[in-house]
Design a protein around this motif. Sequence first.
Motif, PDB file in Angstrom:
ATOM      1  N   ALA A 115     -13.189  21.418 -71.339  1.00 55.01           N
ATOM      2  CA  ALA A 115     -12.727  21.027 -70.011  1.00 55.01           C
ATOM      3  C   ALA A 115     -13.806  20.269 -69.243  1.00 55.01           C
ATOM      4  O   ALA A 115     -13.490  19.423 -68.412  1.00 55.01           O
ATOM      5  N   GLU A 116     -15.079  20.553 -69.534  1.00 57.52           N
ATOM      6  CA  GLU A 116     -16.149  19.869 -68.800  1.00 57.52           C
ATOM      7  C   GLU A 116     -16.087  18.358 -69.010  1.00 57.52           C
ATOM      8  O   GLU A 116     -16.401  17.588 -68.105  1.00 57.52           O
ATOM      9  N   HIS A 117     -15.646  17.914 -70.186  1.00 58.77           N
ATOM     10  CA  HIS A 117     -15.542  16.480 -70.446  1.00 58.77           C
ATOM     11  C   HIS A 117     -14.404  15.832 -69.661  1.00 58.77           C
ATOM     12  O   HIS A 117     -14.419  14.634 -69.420  1.00 58.77           O
ATOM     13  N   LEU A 118     -13.437  16.619 -69.268  1.00 64.53           N
ATOM     14  CA  LEU A 118     -12.319  16.059 -68.516  1.00 64.53           C
ATOM     15  C   LEU A 118     -12.757  15.594 -67.132  1.00 64.53           C
ATOM     16  O   LEU A 118     -12.171  14.661 -66.574  1.00 64.53           O
ATOM     17  N   TYR A 119     -13.791  16.206 -66.585  1.00 57.59           N
ATOM     18  CA  TYR A 119     -14.335  15.701 -65.320  1.00 57.59           C
ATOM     19  C   TYR A 119     -14.867  14.286 -65.547  1.00 57.59           C
ATOM     20  O   TYR A 119     -14.660  13.390 -64.732  1.00 57.59           O
ATOM     21  N   ASN A 120     -15.550  14.082 -66.665  1.00 60.82           N
ATOM     22  CA  ASN A 120     -16.038  12.757 -67.026  1.00 60.82           C
ATOM     23  C   ASN A 120     -14.883  11.781 -67.209  1.00 60.82           C
ATOM     24  O   ASN A 120     -14.931  10.648 -66.726  1.00 60.82           O
ATOM     25  N   HIS A 121     -13.834  12.214 -67.900  1.00 63.75           N
ATOM     26  CA  HIS A 121     -12.692  11.325 -68.118  1.00 63.75           C
ATOM     27  C   HIS A 121     -12.088  10.891 -66.781  1.00 63.75           C
ATOM     28  O   HIS A 121     -11.772   9.719 -66.592  1.00 63.75           O
ATOM     29  N   TYR A 122     -11.953  11.844 -65.868  1.00 65.93           N
ATOM     30  CA  TYR A 122     -11.426  11.504 -64.541  1.00 65.93           C
ATOM     31  C   TYR A 122     -12.317  10.451 -63.878  1.00 65.93           C
ATOM     32  O   TYR A 122     -11.834   9.448 -63.362  1.00 65.93           O
ATOM     33  N   MET A 123     -13.622  10.697 -63.877  1.00 61.53           N
ATOM     34  CA  MET A 123     -14.546   9.770 -63.219  1.00 61.53           C
ATOM     35  C   MET A 123     -14.530   8.397 -63.886  1.00 61.53           C
ATOM     36  O   MET A 123     -14.563   7.370 -63.197  1.00 61.53           O
ATOM     37  N   PRO A 154      -0.653   6.953 -63.671  1.00 66.11           N
ATOM     38  CA  PRO A 154       0.141   7.964 -62.969  1.00 66.11           C
ATOM     39  C   PRO A 154       1.003   8.850 -63.861  1.00 66.11           C
ATOM     40  O   PRO A 154       1.387   9.946 -63.465  1.00 66.11           O
ATOM     41  N   THR A 155       1.280   8.424 -65.081  1.00 68.95           N
ATOM     42  CA  THR A 155       2.111   9.229 -65.974  1.00 68.95           C
ATOM     43  C   THR A 155       1.308  10.223 -66.813  1.00 68.95           C
ATOM     44  O   THR A 155       1.886  11.046 -67.511  1.00 68.95           O
ATOM     45  N   LEU A 156      -0.013  10.152 -66.743  1.00 70.57           N
ATOM     46  CA  LEU A 156      -0.857  10.975 -67.617  1.00 70.57           C
ATOM     47  C   LEU A 156      -0.582  12.473 -67.459  1.00 70.57           C
ATOM     48  O   LEU A 156      -0.345  13.175 -68.443  1.00 70.57           O
ATOM     49  N   GLY A 157      -0.631  12.981 -66.257  1.00 68.59           N
ATOM     50  CA  GLY A 157      -0.406  14.410 -66.034  1.00 68.59           C
ATOM     51  C   GLY A 157       0.968  14.851 -66.503  1.00 68.59           C
ATOM     52  O   GLY A 157       1.128  15.906 -67.122  1.00 68.59           O
ATOM     53  N   TYR A 158       1.982  14.050 -66.218  1.00 68.80           N
ATOM     54  CA  TYR A 158       3.348  14.342 -66.640  1.00 68.80           C
ATOM     55  C   TYR A 158       3.428  14.446 -68.160  1.00 68.80           C
ATOM     56  O   TYR A 158       3.996  15.396 -68.692  1.00 68.80           O
ATOM     57  N   GLU A 159       2.848  13.475 -68.836  1.00 62.65           N
ATOM     58  CA  GLU A 159       2.903  13.464 -70.303  1.00 62.65           C
ATOM     59  C   GLU A 159       2.155  14.650 -70.900  1.00 62.65           C
ATOM     60  O   GLU A 159       2.638  15.285 -71.851  1.00 62.65           O
ATOM     61  N   THR A 163     -10.548  19.033 -60.015  1.00 54.98           N
ATOM     62  CA  THR A 163     -10.187  20.165 -60.869  1.00 54.98           C
ATOM     63  C   THR A 163      -8.689  20.249 -61.109  1.00 54.98           C
ATOM     64  O   THR A 163      -8.242  20.572 -62.213  1.00 54.98           O
ATOM     65  N   ASP A 164      -7.873  19.939 -60.097  1.00 52.24           N
ATOM     66  CA  ASP A 164      -6.423  19.962 -60.301  1.00 52.24           C
ATOM     67  C   ASP A 164      -5.996  18.922 -61.332  1.00 52.24           C
ATOM     68  O   ASP A 164      -5.078  19.165 -62.123  1.00 52.24           O
ATOM     69  N   PHE A 165      -6.660  17.783 -61.354  1.00 53.16           N
ATOM     70  CA  PHE A 165      -6.387  16.771 -62.373  1.00 53.16           C
ATOM     71  C   PHE A 165      -6.815  17.291 -63.738  1.00 53.16           C
ATOM     72  O   PHE A 165      -6.091  17.144 -64.723  1.00 53.16           O
ATOM     73  N   VAL A 166      -8.009  17.884 -63.786  1.00 52.68           N
ATOM     74  CA  VAL A 166      -8.562  18.379 -65.048  1.00 52.68           C
ATOM     75  C   VAL A 166      -7.607  19.374 -65.698  1.00 52.68           C
ATOM     76  O   VAL A 166      -7.381  19.332 -66.908  1.00 52.68           O
ATOM     77  N   GLN A 167      -7.016  20.246 -64.903  1.00 50.02           N
ATOM     78  CA  GLN A 167      -6.105  21.247 -65.460  1.00 50.02           C
ATOM     79  C   GLN A 167      -4.894  20.591 -66.130  1.00 50.02           C
ATOM     80  O   GLN A 167      -4.371  21.107 -67.103  1.00 50.02           O
ATOM     81  N   LEU A 168      -4.499  19.452 -65.652  1.00 51.26           N
ATOM     82  CA  LEU A 168      -3.301  18.785 -66.178  1.00 51.26           C
ATOM     83  C   LEU A 168      -3.612  17.625 -67.124  1.00 51.26           C
ATOM     84  O   LEU A 168      -2.702  17.047 -67.704  1.00 51.26           O
ATOM     85  N   MET A 169      -4.869  17.274 -67.283  1.00 53.19           N
ATOM     86  CA  MET A 169      -5.227  16.018 -67.920  1.00 53.19           C
ATOM     87  C   MET A 169      -5.034  15.981 -69.435  1.00 53.19           C
ATOM     88  O   MET A 169      -4.817  14.915 -69.994  1.00 53.19           O
ATOM     89  N   ARG A 170      -5.156  17.075 -70.107  1.00 52.36           N
ATOM     90  CA  ARG A 170      -4.993  17.084 -71.567  1.00 52.36           C
ATOM     91  C   ARG A 170      -4.121  18.260 -71.984  1.00 52.36           C
ATOM     92  O   ARG A 170      -4.067  19.281 -71.320  1.00 52.36           O
ATOM     93  N   TRP A 171      -3.487  18.120 -73.139  1.00 59.46           N
ATOM     94  CA  TRP A 171      -2.564  19.143 -73.624  1.00 59.46           C
ATOM     95  C   TRP A 171      -3.276  20.407 -74.090  1.00 59.46           C
ATOM     96  O   TRP A 171      -2.660  21.467 -74.212  1.00 59.46           O
ATOM     97  N   ARG A 172      -4.594  20.325 -74.342  1.00 62.09           N
ATOM     98  CA  ARG A 172      -5.311  21.511 -74.812  1.00 62.09           C
ATOM     99  C   ARG A 172      -5.389  22.560 -73.695  1.00 62.09           C
ATOM    100  O   ARG A 172      -5.591  22.232 -72.536  1.00 62.09           O
ATOM    101  N   VAL A 173      -5.297  23.817 -74.077  1.00 59.63           N
ATOM    102  CA  VAL A 173      -5.356  24.916 -73.123  1.00 59.63           C
ATOM    103  C   VAL A 173      -6.818  25.279 -72.881  1.00 59.63           C
ATOM    104  O   VAL A 173      -7.603  25.406 -73.820  1.00 59.63           O
ATOM    105  N   ASN A 174      -7.188  25.433 -71.604  1.00 55.64           N
ATOM    106  CA  ASN A 174      -8.561  25.786 -71.253  1.00 55.64           C
ATOM    107  C   ASN A 174      -8.556  26.902 -70.211  1.00 55.64           C
ATOM    108  O   ASN A 174      -7.499  27.452 -69.888  1.00 55.64           O
ATOM    109  N   ILE A 175      -9.708  27.239 -69.683  1.00 57.96           N
ATOM    110  CA  ILE A 175      -9.828  28.331 -68.718  1.00 57.96           C
ATOM    111  C   ILE A 175      -8.934  28.117 -67.499  1.00 57.96           C
ATOM    112  O   ILE A 175      -8.391  29.072 -66.943  1.00 57.96           O
ATOM    113  N   LEU A 176      -8.749  26.873 -67.094  1.00 57.67           N
ATOM    114  CA  LEU A 176      -7.891  26.595 -65.945  1.00 57.67           C
ATOM    115  C   LEU A 176      -6.443  26.918 -66.255  1.00 57.67           C
ATOM    116  O   LEU A 176      -5.698  27.386 -65.385  1.00 57.67           O
ATOM    117  N   ASP A 177      -6.035  26.699 -67.496  1.00 58.43           N
ATOM    118  CA  ASP A 177      -4.676  27.049 -67.899  1.00 58.43           C
ATOM    119  C   ASP A 177      -4.498  28.564 -67.969  1.00 58.43           C
ATOM    120  O   ASP A 177      -3.452  29.091 -67.569  1.00 58.43           O
TER     121      ASP A 177
END
Length: 189
Positions: free
Chosen positions: A1-9, A78-83, A150-164
């Motif tokens: 999940a830490e890398h998802l912050y990077n992906h967002y940025m 904009p469709t990333l979280g939905y997908e 963080t709200d984006f990070v929770q939805l950004m990838r299909w993998r389950v993490n601590i936020l899930d």
Amino acid sequence: AEHLYNHYMDMTHHTNNGRPVSHGFQVAIGELTLCAFFDALFTMDLSKIDVDKCVEAWPTLEQEQERAKKIFKDFPVPTLGYEEITKKWQPKEEIRAQLEKVKATWPEFKKKLQAQVLPFEQMRDLFQRAGAPTKPEDIGLTNADIRRITDFVQLMRWRVNILDLAKRAGFYDELMDKVFGKGGVWEIK
């Protein structure tokens, strides 16, 4: 999940003083944030999860898709979280099984996690000694920015993490408050 912050940025073209921020520095702030989440998680007793209450509160796929659309509406993709939530979402029966397993194995599971995750203060000290960023301001962000991301990070990838896990077990808001609330390591003032 830490890398998802990077992906967002990266996806939002984040800069600090007009310059791009390195991958490693972005991930460092994500890593510290995750360490803080794990520190907060370790103060909780997940063997006392009210599984029935969590399952009853579990949103439908359509509700989660709508939440993702709202969060990602102004995002470059904009469709990333939905997908991604469409891939990640699971029905109530699966959530029940997952939470029952966490509840039944929490003491052992917690020990395994603690053996793999460094506490926030230790990680921050290591980063400081290495010359890496130790707070969001070091890369041109605020604590409030990290909370919002963080709200984006929770939805950004299909993998389950601590936020899930926090979403499924009904303590997402509590986890956010422990990290971003009064006295939290990324307290929003």
